[in-house]
Design a protein around this motif. Structure first.
Motif, mmCIF file in Angstrom:
data_model
loop_
_atom_site.group_PDB
_atom_site.id
_atom_site.type_symbol
_atom_site.label_atom_id
_atom_site.label_comp_id
_atom_site.label_asym_id
_atom_site.label_seq_id
_atom_site.Cartn_x
_atom_site.Cartn_y
_atom_site.Cartn_z
ATOM 1 N N GLY A 174 39.814 82.870 35.170
ATOM 2 C CA GLY A 174 40.853 83.888 35.067
ATOM 3 C C GLY A 174 41.780 83.889 36.263
ATOM 4 N N GLU A 175 42.767 84.770 36.200
ATOM 5 C CA GLU A 175 43.721 84.914 37.297
ATOM 6 C C GLU A 175 42.997 85.337 38.565
ATOM 7 N N GLY A 176 43.430 84.821 39.690
ATOM 8 C CA GLY A 176 42.879 85.233 40.976
ATOM 9 C C GLY A 176 41.522 84.638 41.282
ATOM 10 N N ALA A 177 41.165 83.544 40.623
ATOM 11 C CA ALA A 177 39.880 82.907 40.927
ATOM 12 C C ALA A 177 39.869 82.535 42.398
ATOM 13 N N GLY A 178 38.775 82.851 43.069
ATOM 14 C CA GLY A 178 38.695 82.687 44.508
ATOM 15 C C GLY A 178 38.611 81.249 44.989
ATOM 16 N N ARG A 179 38.160 80.303 44.161
ATOM 17 C CA ARG A 179 37.989 78.918 44.594
ATOM 18 C C ARG A 179 38.504 77.981 43.510
ATOM 19 N N SER A 180 38.857 76.796 43.920
ATOM 20 C CA SER A 180 39.281 75.795 42.957
ATOM 21 C C SER A 180 38.372 74.564 42.994
ATOM 22 N N ASP A 181 37.310 74.586 43.786
ATOM 23 C CA ASP A 181 36.423 73.439 43.908
ATOM 24 C C ASP A 181 35.438 73.415 42.742
ATOM 25 N N GLU A 182 35.773 72.627 41.734
ATOM 26 C CA GLU A 182 34.949 72.564 40.535
ATOM 27 C C GLU A 182 33.570 71.978 40.790
ATOM 28 N N VAL A 183 33.465 71.056 41.726
ATOM 29 C CA VAL A 183 32.163 70.440 42.015
ATOM 30 C C VAL A 183 31.160 71.520 42.406
ATOM 31 N N LEU A 184 31.563 72.429 43.283
ATOM 32 C CA LEU A 184 30.657 73.508 43.696
ATOM 33 C C LEU A 184 30.356 74.454 42.542
ATOM 34 N N ALA A 185 31.353 74.748 41.717
ATOM 35 C CA ALA A 185 31.136 75.652 40.580
ATOM 36 C C ALA A 185 30.092 75.072 39.623
ATOM 37 N N TYR A 186 30.270 73.808 39.240
ATOM 38 C CA TYR A 186 29.298 73.199 38.334
ATOM 39 C C TYR A 186 27.947 73.011 39.014
ATOM 40 N N GLY A 187 27.962 72.714 40.293
ATOM 41 C CA GLY A 187 26.715 72.603 41.038
ATOM 42 C C GLY A 187 25.945 73.912 41.054
ATOM 43 N N GLN A 188 26.667 75.034 41.212
ATOM 44 C CA GLN A 188 26.005 76.342 41.177
ATOM 45 C C GLN A 188 25.286 76.553 39.855
#
Length: 189
Positions: free
Chosen positions: A126-140
């Protein structure tokens, strides 16, 4: 008493008294293992409180994945784990400098009966997402879900179609992912 009897008695005393664990008068901090302490008989956790269990969540500190343990009343369902990741760190975790790369992201997980591979439907951030690092997002997501005893791998999809996502080394993959695929990003606690 003979020399032999004395030697046996002294040896027994050393063995029984010197097991290598020193006596302590005060309690001390115990570091929990990085894997979950809970084991469920089925993928569906009970909604009734059955006692306190430790649940591993993977959050972020300084562009690294950090496994943290939360105490909960019952083993959370996979969807609840993803909801906790999107909600982000609680106050004590924030005080430790932890955050999430999943704020405002819509995630839905299914774990088919008899399968140990979870399928995660990823919506647009959504709007205002705090990070753009997809690697960390999928890793989480992968590291948190595979910390459960009933999940060994995770696949991703968007609008019902398979989604290729970055592994820890940045290479896109459509194969089921495991925590080992993000090992290079997991930092110290």
């Amino acid at each position: 008493m003979t020399v032999r009897s004395l030697a046996v008695a002294l040896s027994a005393g050393f063995v029984l008294g010197g097991c290598g664990v020193p006596a302590q008068d005060e309690p001390h901090v115990v570091t929990l293992p990085r894997r979950p302490l809970n084991v469920t008989a089925s993928p569906e956790a009970s909604t009734d409180p059955v006692g306190e269990v430790a649940q591993v969540l993977c959050l972020i500190r300084d562009s690294r994945l950090v496994q943290t343990v939360r105490r909960v009343d019952a083993v959370p369902r996979p969807q609840r784990l993803l909801d906790m990741l999107v909600e982000g760190p609680n106050q004590p975790e924030q005080a430790q400098g932890l955050s999430t790369a999943l704020a405002t992201t819509t995630l839905t997980v299914t774990l088919p009966a008899g399968s140990t591979t979870a399928a995660v439907e990823v919506g647009e951030a959504g709007e205002g997402a705090g990070r753009s690092d997809e690697v960390l997002a999928y890793g989480q997501i992968v590291c948190t879900l595979t910390s459960r005893a009933d999940v060994s791998a995770v696949t991703f999809q968007r609008d019902g179609r398979p989604l290729q996502v970055p592994r820890g080394d940045g290479i896109l993959s459509g194969s089921p992912l495991r925590a080992a695929d993000y090992r290079s990003l997991i930092g110290p606690v």
